[in-house]
Design a protein around this motif. Structure first.
Motif, short mmCIF file in Angstrom:
data_model
loop_
_atom_site.label_atom_id
_atom_site.label_comp_id
_atom_site.label_asym_id
_atom_site.label_seq_id
_atom_site.Cartn_x
_atom_site.Cartn_y
_atom_site.Cartn_z
N GLY A 167 0.84 -1.19 0.00
CA GLY A 167 0.00 0.00 0.00
C GLY A 167 0.87 1.24 0.00
O GLY A 167 1.91 1.29 -0.66
N HIS A 168 0.49 2.26 0.76
CA HIS A 168 1.30 3.47 0.81
C HIS A 168 2.65 3.23 1.51
O HIS A 168 3.60 3.99 1.32
N LEU A 199 0.22 0.87 -5.46
CA LEU A 199 -1.06 1.39 -5.93
C LEU A 199 -1.07 1.60 -7.44
O LEU A 199 -1.98 2.25 -7.97
N PRO A 230 -6.33 1.17 -6.75
CA PRO A 230 -6.16 1.77 -5.42
C PRO A 230 -6.33 0.81 -4.25
O PRO A 230 -5.83 1.07 -3.16
N THR A 231 -7.05 -0.31 -4.45
CA THR A 231 -7.28 -1.21 -3.32
C THR A 231 -6.69 -2.60 -3.53
O THR A 231 -6.79 -3.45 -2.64
#
Length: 244
Positions: free
Chosen positions: A51-52, A80, A84-85
């Motif tokens: 993720g981030h 990402l 996004p998910t």
């Protein structure tokens, strides 16, 4: 109002960094010493996050002023880039971390640094456990406040902070976003990215200093966008990085 919010963002960021300096410096030094020792003894230093948190990997990898020997575990699925998910689903999959540990050949005496703000999902916890099973040292960068406020979401029933050898707290809040904005229901200004950047640079610089103190010149990249320096990194790229 807008000017005062800008000031609050800067005040928040500076306060988090100061808190890290005051409470986490020894853990950062310990992490840097582990990285330096691993390099001096011919072992590998891996960095990963999903993720981030994957941006922490990029903060370490192949950039000006960075150590050339960093090995990123940075598959597209963990970022990402495509959706996004997608990474949020992938990091909850049991068994994925073990596959990457095999593909990247994590071995005894290696160092594996894992960034995860919550530290609750399968990927970071399983990567830590798998690395330790192979005899590697695990460094965690996580938010202890957030982690303790949530239940583990992995088969081991553990948090990353509970299985790592060295734990660095990014000194954030539950949910990461730490600033209230008038008229906005959700909190804003996640601080983990600010924290991770400073922690990464502190580890990098201290590790380089430890390597140099052992009488070895640490391999450090310079900017590819300075005049007349394009050739300097060529040998480092050939020696240390994965060229596609």
């Amino acid at each position: 109002m807008s000017d005062s919010m800008v000031a609050q963002v800067f005040e928040l960021g500076c306060s988090v960094v100061q808190r890290i300096q005051e409470t986490q410096s020894q853990h950062i030094v310990d992490a840097a010493k582990a990285v330096a020792s691993c390099y001096l003894h011919g072992h590998s230093f891996f960095v990963s996050g999903s993720g981030h948190s994957h941006t922490l990997t990029e903060e370490f990898y192949a950039r000006a002023g960075g150590l050339a020997f960093v090995k990123p575990i940075l598959t597209t699925e963990l970022t990402l880039t495509e959706h996004p998910t997608k990474s949020s689903y992938i990091e909850r999959l049991d068994g994925y971390a073990a596959i990457l540990a095999d593909l990247y050949r994590i071995e005894a005496e290696d160092v594996v640094l894992i960034a995860s703000n919550s530290g609750r999902n399968a990927y970071p916890v399983e990567l830590a456990l798998e690395s330790k099973k192979r005899g590697a040292t695990v460094i965690a960068i996580t938010c202890t406040t957030h982690s303790l406020a949530t239940t583990p979401r992995n088969k081991a029933g553990k948090r990353l902070m509970e299985v790592a050898d060295i734990v660095i707290d990014n000194c954030g809040v539950t949910g990461d976003s730490a600033l209230s904005v008038p008229g906005v229901p959700a909190a804003m200004c996640p601080t983990s990215s600010i924290a991770n950047a400073f922690i990464a640079q502190a580890i990098t610089v201290q590790a380089a200093a430890c390597i140099a103190s052992a009488g070895v010149e640490p391999p450090v990249f310079i900017s590819l966008n300075s005049e007349g320096t394009e050739h300097v990194n060529d040998d480092l790229f050939r020696r240390y990085t994965r060229l596609y």
